[in-house]
Design a protein around this motif. Structure first.
Motif, PDB file in Angstrom:
ATOM      1  N   THR A 191       0.833  -1.202   0.000  1.00  0.00           N
ATOM      2  CA  THR A 191       0.000   0.000   0.000  1.00  0.00           C
ATOM      3  C   THR A 191       0.869   1.254   0.000  1.00  0.00           C
ATOM      4  O   THR A 191       0.596   2.218  -0.715  1.00  0.00           O
ATOM      5  N   ASP A 201      -6.219  -0.941  -4.611  1.00  0.00           N
ATOM      6  CA  ASP A 201      -5.590  -1.586  -3.457  1.00  0.00           C
ATOM      7  C   ASP A 201      -6.504  -2.695  -2.961  1.00  0.00           C
ATOM      8  O   ASP A 201      -7.642  -2.438  -2.571  1.00  0.00           O
ATOM      9  N   GLU A 202      -6.017  -3.927  -3.010  1.00  0.00           N
ATOM     10  CA  GLU A 202      -6.799  -5.088  -2.554  1.00  0.00           C
ATOM     11  C   GLU A 202      -8.232  -5.061  -3.108  1.00  0.00           C
ATOM     12  O   GLU A 202      -9.184  -5.084  -2.342  1.00  0.00           O
TER      13      GLU A 202
HETATM   14 MG   LIG Z   1      -2.187  -2.691   2.157  1.00  0.00          MG
END
Ligand SMILES: [Mg+2]
Ligand SMILES: Nc1ncnc2c1ncn2[C@@H]1O[C@H](COP(=O)(O)OP(=O)(O)OP(=O)(O)O)[C@@H](O)[C@H]1O
Lengths: 381, 225
Positions: free
Chosen positions: B46, B167-168
């Motif tokens: 991240t 992100d994810e």
């Molecule tokens: Mg992360």
């Protein structure tokens, strides 16, 4: 320019949508704010209109009033004074006036007993009186009724009410009782040919001061009261400058109150999160602040308009209902008068500046602090 | 398209809890390809995304976007670059509650001050193409997780960025929805978007849509596939 307008439109659009999301908080805020503007504007409109009204009343009052002082106290005018003053050059018209106060134990109020001037429209026959509308209302009198007063000498006098004075000028006539000269002298045991004071009119208004000086030399125990001086005194009582002090003061209090309130309620975690999101998706710090500025500006503008309109209606349509308890302290016979609507642009501007502006600033400060934080915080839920 | 060289990132630098989340990362991300960052939790995925996406600045090292060094620019410029070049899909979607799907999608374009009607039409057609044409006016908190993600994707695309950062993206989705996401990803890649995402999810990492997988551990790159 076009993009700028489009941008502001978009920001306002979003602001409205976002205000609507926090209905309770924003409505509560609007309400408190409107109330404060309402109170301030009411005071301002009221004092302003009142001072105007007082000015108008004085406009019609005599140019010079002469009193006689004995040991520093107001005393009766002896018979020869009228004639001696009349001889001063420049004095156009001279009249002795008769008036006095009478305490009515029933209403626990003071009346002003007065003999109308010979040229006044309101001549009163002997045995009759004309009374102010407030007194008529309080004592339940209509023309034709009889009322008795016990004089200071202990004798009882009965008068027939011949008329009720017109409502228009109730501010001055609320406690007024007009009666004939003979009745007045008998009721108060007034010595013949003596008067309460003297009113003069002057041929050339620029001469007023000269004549006042001559008067003091001719009759050292006389005290001339000039209308222009009274007017000036009145003005300084109601003076707008005092209004400004009041507004400045309340503006500061208001700004503080709202700022404190805002601080107390703070920026909710939700709001902070939203600011973070907006920044992450490409809003600049300035955009976020502008949006929040619009939020504050819309709320405070709405409050200003609502509060001001409500105050206008309160003062000019509903006779300043809320101020009645305060004003009642001035006179027992509280006059019910309608003020002439008077709106002063400068007053409006001042009120606007001191209510809308501090709020807009107060809303921005906490936002600014939140808006300068790093946008990457949003990535971590 | 994007070149990262020797990027290091410290949190709480100079304090007792100083922590180096990135310890010298160098990589190049090709245009019009799908790149995935994978690795255990805490490996710095991240953090790297925020630096590439101009949400944060590296402590040292350089980031070049189309031959232009952007690592030293002041925030104002970073915001401009972020707005025009990157679209973000956050793990928590980060939609603004209380607003409709359409309003959420339009948000990133407001500071640009373009024509409001055109923007509305564009947002509507984006949602339509993602199969949400019937939920335009629905408040986002009434939408299902998959629908929310599609709103978030539409929002990321509304300014027509060259790079999409996610992100994810499948962390909150079940298998069926994850497969739908991969289908959307395929379409975007087909349209020539550069995509950079992080994932733990083998479904994503092993998918044929992903052109390149970069493996990270302890703030360093340990493998490229
Ligand atoms: Mg992360
Ligand atoms: N603001 C911060 N302050 C201090 N430490 C931080 C901060 N943000 C991240 N870290 C630390 O940096 C390290 C890397 O975090 P990062 O979020 O990049 O990992 P990640 O690979 O994305 O993990 P995950 O798979 O759990 O999302 C972690 O150990 C984290 O605790």
């Amino acid at each position: 320019m076009k993009t700028w307008i489009e941008k502001q439109k978009a920001l306002i659009d979003f602001t409205l949508a976002s205000l609507a999301r926090r209905k309770i908080k924003n409505l509560g805020l609007l309400l408190v704010y409107t109330l404060i503007v309402f109170l301030l504007a009411s005071v301002m409109l009221f004092t302003h209109a009142l001072s105007k009204e007082a000015g108008k009343v004085l406009e019609n009052s005599p140019e010079v009033i002469v009193q006689r002082l004995v040991a520093g106290r107001h005393d009766l005018i002896p018979p020869d004074y009228l004639e001696r003053i009349g001889r001063i050059r420049g004095v156009q018209k001279i009249e002795g006036r008769l008036w006095g106060y009478y305490y009515d134990g029933v209403l626990k109020a003071n009346y002003t007993f007065m003999v109308p001037q010979p040229d006044a429209l309101m001549a009163v026959e002997s045995g009759k009186i004309a009374i102010g509308a407030t007194m008529a209302r309080m004592r339940g009198l209509v023309p034709g009724n009889t009322i008795s007063f016990r004089s200071y000498s202990g004798k009882l006098f009965s008068f027939e009410v011949s008329s009720v004075l017109p409502n228009k000028s109730e501010l001055v006539s609320a406690d007024l009782v007009l009666l004939s000269e003979a009745d007045f002298r008998a009721f108060f045991d007034y010595p013949p040919d003596h008067y309460t004071d003297i009113v003069l009119s002057v041929a050339n208004p620029l001469e007023v001061r000269n004549i006042a000086t001559k008067l003091s030399t001719l009759l050292p125990d006389s005290r001339p009261i000039l209308r222009e001086e009274v007017l000036r005194t009145y003005e300084s009582i109601f003076n707008w400058r005092e209004g400004i002090v009041l507004v400045l003061l309340s503006g500061a209090i208001l700004a503080f109150a709202i700022f404190a309130w805002e601080k107390a309620s703070g920026l909710s975690a939700e709001e902070k999160r939203e600011i973070g999101i907006l920044k992450a998706i490409g809003w600049e710090t300035g955009d976020v602040i502008k949006m929040k500025f619009w939020e504050g500006a819309l709320v405070s503008l709405a409050a200003f308009l609502l509060g001001y309109i409500a105050a206008y209606l309160h003062v000019f349509r509903f006779s300043s209902l809320l101020f009645e308890p305060v004003l009642k302290g001035w006179a027992v016979l509280y006059p019910r008068f309608e003020l002439t609507p008077e709106v002063d642009g400068f007053q409006v501007a001042t009120l606007f500046l001191f209510t809308v502006f501090p709020y807009a600033v107060a809303t921005i400060v906490p936002i600014w602090r939140a808006a300068i934080t790093d946008p990457d915080a949003v990535m971590r839920g | 398209m994007i070149e990262v060289s020797e990027v290091r990132k410290a949190f709480n630098q100079g304090r007792h809890n100083e922590y180096w989340a990135l310890k010298g990362i160098s990589l190049a991300i090709e245009a019009k390809k799908v790149t995935a960052l994978c690795g255990p939790s805490g490996s710095g995925k991240t953090t790297l995304l925020t630096i590439i996406g101009c949400l944060a600045r590296p402590t040292s090292g350089r980031v070049r976007l189309k031959e232009r060094d952007i690592s030293g620019l002041p925030e104002r410029f970073l915001t401009g670059i972020r707005r025009s070049t990157f679209g973000f899909v956050f793990q928590q979607f980060n939609l603004i509650k209380g607003l409709s799907a359409l309003d959420n999608v339009m948000l990133p374009a407001y500071p640009l001050g373009g024509d409001w009607r055109a923007l509305r039409a564009r947002a509507g057609s984006l949602l339509n193409s993602l199969g949400l044409g019937h939920r335009l006016e629905a408040r986002v908190e009434w939408l299902s997780g998959g629908e929310q993600q599609r709103v978030a994707i539409a929002r990321a695309l509304v300014n027509d960025p060259e790079v999409l950062i996610a992100d994810e993206p499948t962390a909150n989705l079940d298998t069926a929805l994850s497969k739908e996401f991969l289908a959307i990803l395929e379409t975007l890649a087909g349209q020539g978007k550069t995509v950079l995402l992080t994932s733990h999810d083998s479904l994503v990492i092993e998918s044929s849509v992903v052109n390149r997988v970069i493996e990270m551990r302890d703030g360093q790159i340990v493998g490229v596939r």
